[in-house]
Design a protein around this motif. Structure first.
Motif, mmCIF file in Angstrom:
data_model
loop_
_atom_site.group_PDB
_atom_site.id
_atom_site.type_symbol
_atom_site.label_atom_id
_atom_site.label_comp_id
_atom_site.label_asym_id
_atom_site.label_seq_id
_atom_site.Cartn_x
_atom_site.Cartn_y
_atom_site.Cartn_z
ATOM 1 N N MET A 119 0.747 -1.357 -0.035
ATOM 2 C CA MET A 119 0.194 0.065 -0.064
ATOM 3 C C MET A 119 0.934 1.389 0.031
ATOM 4 S SD MET A 119 -3.304 1.178 0.084
ATOM 5 C CE MET A 119 -4.216 -0.159 0.825
ATOM 6 N N ILE A 120 0.666 2.306 -0.884
ATOM 7 C CA ILE A 120 1.354 3.303 -0.943
ATOM 8 C C ILE A 120 0.539 4.602 -0.472
ATOM 9 C CG2 ILE A 120 2.301 5.046 -2.499
ATOM 10 C CD1 ILE A 120 3.418 2.920 -4.059
ATOM 11 N N THR A 121 1.030 5.411 0.414
ATOM 12 C CA THR A 121 0.013 6.630 0.619
ATOM 13 C C THR A 121 0.827 7.813 -0.010
ATOM 14 O OG1 THR A 121 -0.406 5.884 2.906
ATOM 15 C CG2 THR A 121 -0.483 8.270 2.643
ATOM 16 N N ALA A 122 0.194 8.723 -0.647
ATOM 17 C CA ALA A 122 0.760 9.826 -1.451
ATOM 18 C C ALA A 122 -0.156 10.963 -1.092
ATOM 19 C CB ALA A 122 0.657 9.561 -2.963
ATOM 20 N N PHE A 123 0.479 11.942 -1.135
ATOM 21 C CA PHE A 123 -0.116 13.502 -0.913
ATOM 22 C C PHE A 123 0.170 14.353 -2.358
ATOM 23 C CE2 PHE A 123 1.196 11.912 3.117
ATOM 24 C CZ PHE A 123 0.004 12.235 3.656
ATOM 25 N N ILE A 124 -0.977 14.755 -3.012
ATOM 26 C CA ILE A 124 -0.889 15.373 -4.243
ATOM 27 C C ILE A 124 -1.405 16.809 -4.033
ATOM 28 C CG2 ILE A 124 -1.930 15.666 -6.635
ATOM 29 C CD1 ILE A 124 -2.587 12.444 -6.210
ATOM 30 N N LEU A 125 -0.568 17.730 -4.254
ATOM 31 C CA LEU A 125 -0.742 19.135 -4.079
ATOM 32 C C LEU A 125 -1.174 19.720 -5.790
ATOM 33 C CD1 LEU A 125 1.834 18.048 -2.277
ATOM 34 C CD2 LEU A 125 2.173 20.381 -1.889
ATOM 35 N N ILE A 126 -2.081 20.290 -5.793
ATOM 36 C CA ILE A 126 -2.790 20.701 -6.814
ATOM 37 C C ILE A 126 -2.982 22.183 -6.937
ATOM 38 C CG2 ILE A 126 -4.651 20.372 -8.578
ATOM 39 C CD1 ILE A 126 -5.341 17.931 -6.708
ATOM 40 N N ILE A 127 -2.572 22.804 -7.992
ATOM 41 C CA ILE A 127 -2.909 24.136 -8.294
ATOM 42 C C ILE A 127 -3.861 23.986 -9.534
ATOM 43 C CG2 ILE A 127 -2.156 26.400 -9.438
ATOM 44 C CD1 ILE A 127 0.795 25.311 -8.433
ATOM 45 N N MET A 128 -4.866 24.925 -9.305
ATOM 46 C CA MET A 128 -5.974 25.052 -10.293
ATOM 47 C C MET A 128 -6.459 26.236 -10.715
ATOM 48 S SD MET A 128 -8.746 23.833 -7.429
ATOM 49 C CE MET A 128 -7.764 22.546 -7.029
ATOM 50 N N SER A 155 1.679 0.936 -9.740
ATOM 51 C CA SER A 155 0.576 0.728 -10.563
ATOM 52 C C SER A 155 -0.526 1.717 -10.474
ATOM 53 C CB SER A 155 0.577 -0.757 -11.222
ATOM 54 O OG SER A 155 -0.100 -1.430 -9.977
ATOM 55 N N GLY A 156 -1.092 1.420 -9.020
ATOM 56 C CA GLY A 156 -1.991 1.985 -8.527
ATOM 57 C C GLY A 156 -2.179 3.479 -8.643
ATOM 58 N N LEU A 157 -0.668 4.104 -8.141
ATOM 59 C CA LEU A 157 -0.578 5.521 -8.237
ATOM 60 C C LEU A 157 -0.688 5.948 -9.880
ATOM 61 C CD1 LEU A 157 0.105 8.017 -6.949
ATOM 62 C CD2 LEU A 157 2.565 7.466 -7.059
#
Length: 81
Positions: free
Chosen positions: A1-10, A50-52
């Motif tokens: 299991m991978i935990t990731a944080f995605i920072l987004i500019i919109m 692959s899930g990421l």
């Protein structure tokens, strides 16, 4: 299991629309509006790289309001209250 944080500019003013889209995916665990360079931070949990890749291709890249994103993969457990 991978935990990731995605920072987004919109695009300006589209934060709520993006949050509603993200909330529909079960891999999304938390979403926050934030102040600063980024507009939204998303915490996801996926099965391996692959899930990421699947999340990036099927969810993130389809959000037209997102201008840029940066993904941070958590490498170890930190601390939680």
């Amino acid at each position: 299991m991978i935990t990731a944080f995605i920072l987004i500019i919109m695009k300006s003013g589209d934060e709520n629309k993006v949050i509603e889209k993200l909330k529909t995916d079960p891999r999304v665990k938390e979403v926050y509006k934030v102040c600063g360079e980024y507009d939204v931070i998303v915490k996801i949990e996926v099965e391996g790289i692959s899930g990421l890749n699947d999340f990036r291709d099927k969810v993130l890249r389809k959000i037209r309001e997102a201008v840029m994103s940066e993904t941070l993969i958590a490498t170890s457990y930190g601390w939680e209250r």
